[in-house]
Each structure stands twice: as C-alpha cells, then as structure tokens.
Design a protein around this motif. Structure first.
Motif, short mmCIF file in Angstrom:
data_model
loop_
_atom_site.label_atom_id
_atom_site.label_comp_id
_atom_site.label_asym_id
_atom_site.label_seq_id
_atom_site.Cartn_x
_atom_site.Cartn_y
_atom_site.Cartn_z
N THR A 189 -11.58 -7.38 2.95
CA THR A 189 -10.43 -6.54 2.65
C THR A 189 -10.66 -5.91 1.29
OG1 THR A 189 -9.02 -8.05 3.87
CG2 THR A 189 -7.94 -6.50 2.41
N VAL A 190 -10.67 -4.60 1.28
CA VAL A 190 -10.91 -3.89 0.04
C VAL A 190 -9.66 -3.08 -0.29
CG1 VAL A 190 -12.29 -2.09 -1.07
CG2 VAL A 190 -13.36 -3.69 0.49
N THR A 191 -9.23 -3.20 -1.51
CA THR A 191 -8.13 -2.34 -1.94
C THR A 191 -8.74 -1.16 -2.67
OG1 THR A 191 -7.92 -3.76 -3.88
CG2 THR A 191 -6.35 -4.12 -2.08
N PHE A 192 -8.67 -0.06 -2.02
CA PHE A 192 -9.21 1.19 -2.57
C PHE A 192 -8.01 1.97 -3.08
CE2 PHE A 192 -11.86 5.12 -2.13
CZ PHE A 192 -12.99 4.64 -2.77
N PRO A 193 -7.86 2.13 -4.39
CA PRO A 193 -6.67 2.78 -4.92
C PRO A 193 -6.44 4.16 -4.31
CG PRO A 193 -8.10 1.99 -6.69
CD PRO A 193 -8.84 1.80 -5.41
N GLY A 194 -5.17 4.51 -4.16
CA GLY A 194 -4.81 5.81 -3.58
C GLY A 194 -5.42 6.98 -4.31
N THR A 195 -5.45 6.89 -5.64
CA THR A 195 -6.04 7.98 -6.43
C THR A 195 -7.52 8.14 -6.10
OG1 THR A 195 -4.49 7.53 -8.22
CG2 THR A 195 -6.42 8.82 -8.78
N ALA A 196 -8.22 7.03 -5.98
CA ALA A 196 -9.65 7.07 -5.65
C ALA A 196 -9.86 7.65 -4.26
CB ALA A 196 -10.26 5.67 -5.73
N GLN A 197 -8.99 7.30 -3.33
CA GLN A 197 -9.09 7.84 -1.97
C GLN A 197 -8.89 9.35 -1.97
OE1 GLN A 197 -6.22 5.82 0.44
NE2 GLN A 197 -7.26 3.84 0.31
N ARG A 198 -7.87 9.80 -2.67
CA ARG A 198 -7.58 11.26 -2.71
C ARG A 198 -8.73 12.03 -3.37
NH1 ARG A 198 -2.65 8.93 -3.24
NH2 ARG A 198 -2.60 8.95 -5.52
N LEU A 199 -9.27 11.48 -4.44
CA LEU A 199 -10.40 12.14 -5.11
C LEU A 199 -11.62 12.21 -4.19
CD1 LEU A 199 -10.11 10.63 -8.70
CD2 LEU A 199 -9.80 13.03 -8.06
#
Length: 164
Positions: A58-68
């Motif tokens: 389970t990886v938490t990929f921050p929303g900001t990182a996803q959008r970028l």
C-alpha cells in the motif's frame, strides 16, 4: 560579367540555397522524431516507475504528486504530437508529369531563367515550412523540459518524509 555568366552565377547560388533548405528540413524532421522517441520513453519510464513503487504494498502517493505526474504525462503527449506535426509531409512546387513530358518537345525552351525561377519558388516554400517546423520543434523541446520539471516535482512530493 556577361549575361550567361550572371545566369550561371545565380544558378549556382540558388542550387546552394536549395540544398541548404532541404538539409534544414531533414534536420527538423530528424529532431522531431527524437522528440517523439524521448517523450514516449519518458512516459514509459514514469509509468513503470510508479507501477513498481506501488506493486505489492500500500503506497500513499500524495494528491499533489499525482496531479503533477499526470500533468507531466499530458505535456509529454503534447510534445509528441508536435513532434509528429514536424514530420507531416508538405507539398512543394514541382513540375507535374505533363509539364515534364512537354519539356521533351523540341520547340519548348526551358533555359536557366526558368530553372532558376523554379528553384526560387521551391526555396521560398521550403523556408516557410522550415520556419513552421522550427517553431514546433522549439515548443516541443520546451514541453519536454516542462514535463521533466513536473516529474521531478512529483517525485519530490512523493518522497518527502511525512509527519508521524
């Protein structure tokens, strides 16, 4: 300098100019293909890296990182589209089959002046096309750089330590 020498001098100059414009056109097309390849490679590497990082846990990929990251992929696709546009075939002035056959007739005169006029038309068309391709290539390269910056920012957000 007599008339024939002037015509020959113009002809040599125009031949050099035509060769130079054709070389520029070929160079833009090659660089356009390089942009397409680089964009595709970066998209593949980015997608693969994200998939590997997320596999089996389970990886938490921050929303900001996803959008970028998504923005960088979109920008890379736009760069690849510009790379494709650089390689779109264009119509250049040329003699049609009927015109060429007509030139074989003995009474038809097609001298250096007419040949030079055809060269000038071709050079003018090639310069127009090359200016458009230079703009598209510059824009595509800028988009690739922007995408790389977005990817690095995404990675920075994804890798920063989270408060515990």
């Amino acid at each position: 300098m007599n008339h024939e020498a002037r015509i020959q001098h113009k002809s040599s100059f125009l031949t050099e100019q035509l060769a130079e414009e054709r070389a520029k056109k070929a160079s833009f097309e090659t660089r356009g293909m390089a942009v397409i390849s680089a964009s595709g490679t970066l998209v593949g590497i980015t997608t693969g890296a994200v998939a590997l990082a997320a596999s089996g846990r389970t990886v938490t990929f921050p929303g900001t990182a996803q959008r970028l990251l998504v923005a960088s992929l979109v920008v890379l696709v736009l760069a690849a589209v510009l790379g494709l546009l650089i390689n779109v075939p264009v119509r250049l002035p040329h003699a049609g089959t009927g015109e060429l056959t007509h030139l074989l007739e003995p009474e038809v005169r097609f001298g250096p002046e007419e040949w030079n006029r055809t060269r000038v038309d071709t050079i003018t068309a090639l310069r127009r096309v090359n200016r458009q391709r230079a703009w598209a290539l510059s824009a595509a390269l800028l988009l690739v750089v922007i995408a790389l910056v977005l990817m690095m920012a995404s990675a920075a957000f994804a890798l920063r330590p989270f408060p515990t």
